[in-house]
Scaffold this motif. Structure first.
Motif, PDB file in Angstrom:
ATOM      1  N   ASP A 165       0.824  -1.212   0.000  1.00  0.00           N
ATOM      2  CA  ASP A 165       0.000   0.000   0.000  1.00  0.00           C
ATOM      3  C   ASP A 165       0.859   1.263   0.000  1.00  0.00           C
ATOM      4  O   ASP A 165       0.479   2.282  -0.578  1.00  0.00           O
ATOM      5  CB  ASP A 165      -0.915   0.008   1.227  1.00  0.00           C
ATOM      6  N   SER A 166       2.017   1.183   0.625  1.00  0.00           N
ATOM      7  CA  SER A 166       2.874   2.358   0.763  1.00  0.00           C
ATOM      8  C   SER A 166       3.449   2.850  -0.567  1.00  0.00           C
ATOM      9  O   SER A 166       3.898   3.987  -0.664  1.00  0.00           O
ATOM     10  CB  SER A 166       4.012   2.068   1.741  1.00  0.00           C
ATOM     11  N   VAL A 167       3.438   1.991  -1.588  1.00  0.00           N
ATOM     12  CA  VAL A 167       4.025   2.388  -2.874  1.00  0.00           C
ATOM     13  C   VAL A 167       3.014   2.338  -4.017  1.00  0.00           C
ATOM     14  O   VAL A 167       3.337   2.736  -5.145  1.00  0.00           O
ATOM     15  CB  VAL A 167       5.246   1.507  -3.236  1.00  0.00           C
ATOM     16  N   LYS A 168       1.827   1.863  -3.740  1.00  0.00           N
ATOM     17  CA  LYS A 168       0.819   1.720  -4.786  1.00  0.00           C
ATOM     18  C   LYS A 168       0.543   3.058  -5.439  1.00  0.00           C
ATOM     19  O   LYS A 168       0.347   4.075  -4.771  1.00  0.00           O
ATOM     20  CB  LYS A 168      -0.466   1.139  -4.183  1.00  0.00           C
ATOM     21  N   GLY A 169       0.548   3.065  -6.770  1.00  0.00           N
ATOM     22  CA  GLY A 169       0.310   4.296  -7.509  1.00  0.00           C
ATOM     23  C   GLY A 169       1.569   5.101  -7.788  1.00  0.00           C
ATOM     24  O   GLY A 169       1.552   6.036  -8.594  1.00  0.00           O
ATOM     25  N   ARG A 170       2.667   4.768  -7.112  1.00  0.00           N
ATOM     26  CA  ARG A 170       3.931   5.478  -7.321  1.00  0.00           C
ATOM     27  C   ARG A 170       4.987   4.586  -7.957  1.00  0.00           C
ATOM     28  O   ARG A 170       5.820   5.065  -8.721  1.00  0.00           O
ATOM     29  CB  ARG A 170       4.469   6.006  -5.988  1.00  0.00           C
ATOM     30  N   PHE A 171       4.978   3.310  -7.618  1.00  0.00           N
ATOM     31  CA  PHE A 171       5.979   2.369  -8.121  1.00  0.00           C
ATOM     32  C   PHE A 171       5.337   1.420  -9.128  1.00  0.00           C
ATOM     33  O   PHE A 171       4.141   1.118  -9.041  1.00  0.00           O
ATOM     34  CB  PHE A 171       6.558   1.531  -6.978  1.00  0.00           C
ATOM     35  N   ALA A 172       6.150   0.949 -10.058  1.00  0.00           N
ATOM     36  CA  ALA A 172       5.671  -0.032 -11.032  1.00  0.00           C
ATOM     37  C   ALA A 172       6.750  -1.081 -11.269  1.00  0.00           C
ATOM     38  O   ALA A 172       7.897  -0.736 -11.567  1.00  0.00           O
ATOM     39  CB  ALA A 172       5.304   0.643 -12.346  1.00  0.00           C
ATOM     40  N   ILE A 173       6.346  -2.336 -11.150  1.00  0.00           N
ATOM     41  CA  ILE A 173       7.265  -3.443 -11.399  1.00  0.00           C
ATOM     42  C   ILE A 173       6.985  -4.015 -12.784  1.00  0.00           C
ATOM     43  O   ILE A 173       5.825  -4.084 -13.211  1.00  0.00           O
ATOM     44  CB  ILE A 173       7.126  -4.532 -10.307  1.00  0.00           C
ATOM     45  N   SER A 174       8.038  -4.390 -13.473  1.00  0.00           N
ATOM     46  CA  SER A 174       7.892  -4.995 -14.788  1.00  0.00           C
ATOM     47  C   SER A 174       9.053  -5.959 -15.007  1.00  0.00           C
ATOM     48  O   SER A 174      10.011  -5.967 -14.238  1.00  0.00           O
ATOM     49  CB  SER A 174       7.868  -3.923 -15.880  1.00  0.00           C
ATOM     50  N   ARG A 175       8.932  -6.765 -16.046  1.00  0.00           N
ATOM     51  CA  ARG A 175       9.993  -7.721 -16.333  1.00  0.00           C
ATOM     52  C   ARG A 175      10.183  -7.863 -17.835  1.00  0.00           C
ATOM     53  O   ARG A 175       9.238  -7.676 -18.613  1.00  0.00           O
ATOM     54  CB  ARG A 175       9.688  -9.082 -15.706  1.00  0.00           C
ATOM     55  N   ASP A 176      11.398  -8.217 -18.209  1.00  0.00           N
ATOM     56  CA  ASP A 176      11.735  -8.495 -19.593  1.00  0.00           C
ATOM     57  C   ASP A 176      12.419  -9.860 -19.588  1.00  0.00           C
ATOM     58  O   ASP A 176      13.616  -9.953 -19.257  1.00  0.00           O
ATOM     59  CB  ASP A 176      12.653  -7.413 -20.152  1.00  0.00           C
ATOM     60  N   ASN A 177      11.675 -10.884 -19.919  1.00  0.00           N
ATOM     61  CA  ASN A 177      12.231 -12.237 -19.847  1.00  0.00           C
ATOM     62  C   ASN A 177      13.344 -12.458 -20.872  1.00  0.00           C
ATOM     63  O   ASN A 177      14.226 -13.285 -20.663  1.00  0.00           O
ATOM     64  CB  ASN A 177      11.132 -13.276 -20.024  1.00  0.00           C
ATOM     65  N   ALA A 178      13.295 -11.730 -21.967  1.00  0.00           N
ATOM     66  CA  ALA A 178      14.346 -11.868 -22.978  1.00  0.00           C
ATOM     67  C   ALA A 178      15.689 -11.363 -22.450  1.00  0.00           C
ATOM     68  O   ALA A 178      16.747 -11.811 -22.899  1.00  0.00           O
ATOM     69  CB  ALA A 178      13.964 -11.105 -24.235  1.00  0.00           C
ATOM     70  N   LYS A 179      15.627 -10.436 -21.489  1.00  0.00           N
ATOM     71  CA  LYS A 179      16.845  -9.879 -20.907  1.00  0.00           C
ATOM     72  C   LYS A 179      17.117 -10.406 -19.506  1.00  0.00           C
ATOM     73  O   LYS A 179      18.055  -9.951 -18.845  1.00  0.00           O
ATOM     74  CB  LYS A 179      16.750  -8.350 -20.860  1.00  0.00           C
ATOM     75  N   ASN A 180      16.260 -11.324 -19.034  1.00  0.00           N
ATOM     76  CA  ASN A 180      16.416 -11.849 -17.672  1.00  0.00           C
ATOM     77  C   ASN A 180      16.498 -10.729 -16.642  1.00  0.00           C
ATOM     78  O   ASN A 180      17.337 -10.763 -15.728  1.00  0.00           O
ATOM     79  CB  ASN A 180      17.667 -12.733 -17.560  1.00  0.00           C
TER      80      ASN A 180
ATOM     81  N   VAL B 225      14.287  -7.765 -14.166  1.00  0.00           N
ATOM     82  CA  VAL B 225      13.087  -7.184 -13.585  1.00  0.00           C
ATOM     83  C   VAL B 225      13.408  -5.755 -13.191  1.00  0.00           C
ATOM     84  O   VAL B 225      14.542  -5.439 -12.817  1.00  0.00           O
ATOM     85  CB  VAL B 225      12.587  -8.016 -12.382  1.00  0.00           C
ATOM     86  N   TYR B 226      12.419  -4.890 -13.321  1.00  0.00           N
ATOM     87  CA  TYR B 226      12.607  -3.467 -13.063  1.00  0.00           C
ATOM     88  C   TYR B 226      11.657  -2.991 -11.975  1.00  0.00           C
ATOM     89  O   TYR B 226      10.584  -3.571 -11.768  1.00  0.00           O
ATOM     90  CB  TYR B 226      12.332  -2.667 -14.337  1.00  0.00           C
ATOM     91  N   LEU B 227      12.056  -1.926 -11.329  1.00  0.00           N
ATOM     92  CA  LEU B 227      11.173  -1.229 -10.408  1.00  0.00           C
ATOM     93  C   LEU B 227      11.264   0.257 -10.722  1.00  0.00           C
ATOM     94  O   LEU B 227      12.281   0.892 -10.441  1.00  0.00           O
ATOM     95  CB  LEU B 227      11.546  -1.491  -8.953  1.00  0.00           C
ATOM     96  N   GLN B 228      10.226   0.779 -11.349  1.00  0.00           N
ATOM     97  CA  GLN B 228      10.145   2.200 -11.632  1.00  0.00           C
ATOM     98  C   GLN B 228       9.553   2.891 -10.415  1.00  0.00           C
ATOM     99  O   GLN B 228       8.441   2.557  -9.994  1.00  0.00           O
ATOM    100  CB  GLN B 228       9.275   2.454 -12.861  1.00  0.00           C
ATOM    101  N   MET B 229      10.292   3.837  -9.864  1.00  0.00           N
ATOM    102  CA  MET B 229       9.862   4.520  -8.648  1.00  0.00           C
ATOM    103  C   MET B 229       9.668   5.998  -8.960  1.00  0.00           C
ATOM    104  O   MET B 229      10.630   6.681  -9.338  1.00  0.00           O
ATOM    105  CB  MET B 229      10.899   4.327  -7.538  1.00  0.00           C
ATOM    106  N   ASN B 230       8.460   6.475  -8.791  1.00  0.00           N
ATOM    107  CA  ASN B 230       8.128   7.871  -9.040  1.00  0.00           C
ATOM    108  C   ASN B 230       7.663   8.539  -7.753  1.00  0.00           C
ATOM    109  O   ASN B 230       7.301   7.855  -6.789  1.00  0.00           O
ATOM    110  CB  ASN B 230       7.032   7.962 -10.103  1.00  0.00           C
ATOM    111  N   SER B 231       7.660   9.853  -7.762  1.00  0.00           N
ATOM    112  CA  SER B 231       7.187  10.628  -6.608  1.00  0.00           C
ATOM    113  C   SER B 231       7.826  10.128  -5.319  1.00  0.00           C
ATOM    114  O   SER B 231       7.154   9.876  -4.317  1.00  0.00           O
ATOM    115  CB  SER B 231       5.662  10.542  -6.494  1.00  0.00           C
TER     116      SER B 231
END
Length: 122
Positions: free
Chosen positions: A62-77, A79-85
């Motif tokens: 809950d503390s990061v919902k709406g500000r952070f986004a997790i994603s992955r690229d399996n071709a590159k092995n 995972v990312y964490l985009q952190m905003n605000s």
């Protein structure tokens, strides 16, 4: 065996953005649900975000919902964490972790990286 190496942590001003990356070794990355945790000095480790091994479902604290986004690229092995605000209270060491066929809301893991420091300044 899976080895995880995080990168992207740095000093950033409050309100700014960062993108963390976690590179995984091995050829079975696509079978692992990936998680991000963080730990601030003197505090317990805290779950941040998770993405299913299928890539179709994500889950956030809950503390990061709406500000952070997790994603992955399996071709590159990777995972990312985009952190905003970013806020002062986001300051912590951020770790990525892997759980074989893990459920998205789980907080367990089979492997964990060494972490990357994120410092948010006023």
């Amino acid at each position: 065996q899976v080895q995880l190496v995080e990168s992207g942590g740095e000093l950033v001003q409050a309100g700014g953005s960062l993108r963390l990356s976690c590179a995984a070794s091995g050829r079975t990355f696509s079978r692992y649900s990936m998680r991000w945790f963080r730990q601030a000095p003197g505090k317990e480790r805290e779950f941040v975000a998770s993405i299913m091994w299928t890539g179709s479902t994500t889950y956030y604290a809950d503390s990061v919902k709406g500000r952070f986004a997790i994603s992955r690229d399996n071709a590159k092995n990777t995972v990312y964490l985009q952190m905003n605000s970013l806020k002062l209270e986001d300051t912590a060491v951020y770790y990525c972790a892997a759980k074989l066929y893990g459920i998205v809301s789980g907080v367990d893991f089979d492997y964990r990286g060494q972490g990357t420091q994120v410092t948010v300044s006023a």
